[in-house]
Design an enzyme around this catalytic site. Structure first.
Site, PDB file in Angstrom:
ATOM      1  N   TRP A  38     -52.397-123.995  42.455  1.00  0.00           N
ATOM      2  CA  TRP A  38     -51.638-123.223  43.455  1.00  0.00           C
ATOM      3  C   TRP A  38     -52.060-123.610  44.860  1.00  0.00           C
ATOM      4  O   TRP A  38     -51.230-123.724  45.766  1.00  0.00           O
ATOM      5  CB  TRP A  38     -51.802-121.719  43.227  1.00  0.00           C
ATOM      6  CG  TRP A  38     -51.261-121.276  41.903  1.00  0.00           C
ATOM      7  CD1 TRP A  38     -51.955-120.680  40.885  1.00  0.00           C
ATOM      8  CD2 TRP A  38     -49.908-121.385  41.432  1.00  0.00           C
ATOM      9  NE1 TRP A  38     -51.126-120.429  39.818  1.00  0.00           N
ATOM     10  CE2 TRP A  38     -49.870-120.854  40.128  1.00  0.00           C
ATOM     11  CE3 TRP A  38     -48.730-121.897  41.988  1.00  0.00           C
ATOM     12  CZ2 TRP A  38     -48.698-120.797  39.359  1.00  0.00           C
ATOM     13  CZ3 TRP A  38     -47.554-121.845  41.232  1.00  0.00           C
ATOM     14  CH2 TRP A  38     -47.547-121.305  39.943  1.00  0.00           C
ATOM     15  N   ASP A  43     -53.798-116.598  49.691  1.00  0.00           N
ATOM     16  CA  ASP A  43     -52.952-116.254  48.549  1.00  0.00           C
ATOM     17  C   ASP A  43     -53.783-115.322  47.670  1.00  0.00           C
ATOM     18  O   ASP A  43     -54.807-115.728  47.119  1.00  0.00           O
ATOM     19  CB  ASP A  43     -52.592-117.553  47.812  1.00  0.00           C
ATOM     20  CG  ASP A  43     -51.736-117.334  46.575  1.00  0.00           C
ATOM     21  OD1 ASP A  43     -51.535-116.173  46.182  1.00  0.00           O
ATOM     22  OD2 ASP A  43     -51.280-118.349  46.007  1.00  0.00           O
ATOM     23  N   LYS A  89     -48.659-110.166  38.957  1.00  0.00           N
ATOM     24  CA  LYS A  89     -49.964-110.262  38.307  1.00  0.00           C
ATOM     25  C   LYS A  89     -50.649-108.892  38.293  1.00  0.00           C
ATOM     26  O   LYS A  89     -51.086-108.420  37.256  1.00  0.00           O
ATOM     27  CB  LYS A  89     -50.873-111.271  39.027  1.00  0.00           C
ATOM     28  CG  LYS A  89     -50.240-112.629  39.369  1.00  0.00           C
ATOM     29  CD  LYS A  89     -50.050-113.518  38.192  1.00  0.00           C
ATOM     30  CE  LYS A  89     -49.206-114.762  38.378  1.00  0.00           C
ATOM     31  NZ  LYS A  89     -49.483-115.637  39.484  1.00  0.00           N
TER      32      LYS A  89
HETATM   33  C1  LIG Z   1     -48.799-116.964  39.925  1.00  0.00           C
HETATM   34  C2  LIG Z   1     -49.349-117.496  41.184  1.00  0.00           C
HETATM   35  C3  LIG Z   1     -48.529-118.140  42.129  1.00  0.00           C
HETATM   36  C4  LIG Z   1     -47.059-118.371  41.908  1.00  0.00           C
HETATM   37  O1  LIG Z   1     -46.385-117.174  42.091  1.00  0.00           O
HETATM   38  P1  LIG Z   1     -44.792-117.059  42.069  1.00  0.00           P
HETATM   39  O2  LIG Z   1     -44.608-115.623  42.429  1.00  0.00           O
HETATM   40  O3  LIG Z   1     -44.342-117.409  40.694  1.00  0.00           O
HETATM   41  O4  LIG Z   1     -44.250-117.980  43.084  1.00  0.00           O
HETATM   42  C5  LIG Z   1     -49.103-118.568  43.302  1.00  0.00           C
HETATM   43  N1  LIG Z   1     -50.413-118.387  43.547  1.00  0.00           N
HETATM   44  C6  LIG Z   1     -51.225-117.775  42.666  1.00  0.00           C
HETATM   45  C7  LIG Z   1     -52.665-117.595  42.988  1.00  0.00           C
HETATM   46  C8  LIG Z   1     -50.715-117.319  41.460  1.00  0.00           C
HETATM   47  O5  LIG Z   1     -51.521-116.708  40.576  1.00  0.00           O
END
Ligand SMILES: *Cc1c(COP(=O)(O)O)cnc(C)c1O
Length: 364
Positions: free
Chosen positions: A102, A170, A194
């Protein structure tokens, strides 16, 4: 029958939240409507979005000079929105630490708009640790990290010092998993699926002075200033997702908030890591000081690749038969992964450990 769901995302939601949503499905707050049927500009929906924001502010301790936005497009769209909106800050460059898939995607997307400075990488060891971060380069518009790395199961235990350069993180897979000092960051963003609610809503927490720097050609839907000015209602927001997030936050508040959650998550993770340490069949591939509280990959100690793959398949299948589901590891890492987000009760972790002990005895 409810299972213990170890999915990395979308993931388990607290049962009381699902039950309440079910009870309110056809008539929410005496309106005679489902939240899905309400106009987003109605008097019925307004208190729902306001409550969700107020709870998020309270539980995360978000200072008054930060805006909260409820957007769409997932965390992945933020990989583009962050550089697009900060690209007006000259010179056009930003710092990134490459701690996994990511983090890499965030940097790749930003490289379309900015010069990317890589200030650390753990690629040499398959991202199994958090590298010592270098300071930002002079003039960087921001410094980006992935606070919890969902796939490989690492987490930043302490934040990099970025001086006056805004730190952007993020926090998709760790939002509200433990206390976080929001004032250390310029922007925080998280896809909801999540740890917060259903897929389809992205939460962005942004310091006010970082709003309003997008170049004039930026598409309206990708501009923080427009979403902020319109209170996340420039267009139809993900209404039902915002409502469910509100219920999840109420549930979290009832448990005692981020500090209580952090304590519980620490307890869950400690229990599981301790089991891995004592196991003869399984181990954690992640360096101790970098281990995630939320996503715990584990691999078998068998040296033969074919036997290892066979054992992994049997493990995942037999666990599922016992109501312990979604334990397959990410295809890039292999083995297994237990995602134990806020909604996973400690009983689920104990059930998994008990299963692993039995599996170890009967398969070695
Ligand atoms: C799941 C995840 C993403 C991607 O998220 P989307 O909502 O599917 O775009 C990005 N960064 C992290 C840390 C993730 O766990």
């Amino acid at each position: 029958m409810r299972v213990y769901n170890f999915s990395p995302g979308p993931s388990a939601l607290p049962l009381p939240v699902l039950e309440r949503a079910a009870a309110e499905m056809t008539d929410t707050n005496g309106t005679g409507q489902s939240v899905m049927e309400m106009s987003h500009r109605s008097r019925d929906f307004k208190p729902i979005i306001e409550k969700t924001e107020a709870l998020l502010r309270e539980l995360m301790g978000i200072p008054a000079n930060y805006r909260v936005l409820f957007l769409q497009g997932g965390a992945s769209l933020q990989f583009s929105m962050v550089p697009l909106n900060l690209a007006g800050v000259e010179p056009k460059s930003a710092s990134f630490v490459e701690t996994g898939v990511w983090a890499k995607k965030a940097a790749e997307e930003a490289s379309k708009y900015l010069e990317v400075h890589t200030r650390g990488s753990s690629k040499d060891k398959g991202y199994t640790y958090i590298p010592a971060p270098l300071p930002p380069e002079p003039g960087d518009a921001y410094y980006h990290i992935t606070l919890n790395n969902t796939i490989v199961g690492t987490r930043w235990a302490s934040l990099p010092d970025t001086n006056t350069v805004p730190l952007v993180a993020d926090i998709s897979s760790c939002i509200l998993s433990e206390p976080l000092d929001v004032s250390r960051f310029g922007i925080l963003y998280a896809g909801a699926q999540k740890n917060l609610g259903p897929a389809g809503t992205t939460v962005v927490i942004i310091r006010e002075d970082l709003i309003g720097h997008a170049p004039s050609w930026t598409p309206a839907m990708l501009r923080y200033d427009i979403h902020a000015a319109e209170g996340s209602m420039y267009n139809t927001p993900p209404c039902y997702g915002i409502y469910i997030i509100g219920l999840v936050l109420e549930w979290l508040k009832g448990l005692g908030g981020a500090a209580a959650m952090g304590k519980l998550n620490r307890e869950k993770a400690d229990l599981f890591y301790a089991h891995l340490e004592s196991s003869k069949l399984f181990r954690s591939p992640v360096e101790k000081s970098s281990r995630s509280l939320m996503n715990i990959p584990f691999v078998s100690t068998l040296s033969d690749a074919e036997r290892r793959a066979d054992l992994d398949t049997r493990f995942v299948k037999e666990a599922a038969a016992k109501g312990l589901v979604n334990l397959a590891g990410h295809r890039l890492v292999g083995g297994m992964r237990a995602s134990i987000y806020n909604a996973m009760p400690i009983e689920g972790v104990k059930a998994l450990i008990q299963f692993m002990e039995q599996f170890e005895v009967s398969h070695v």
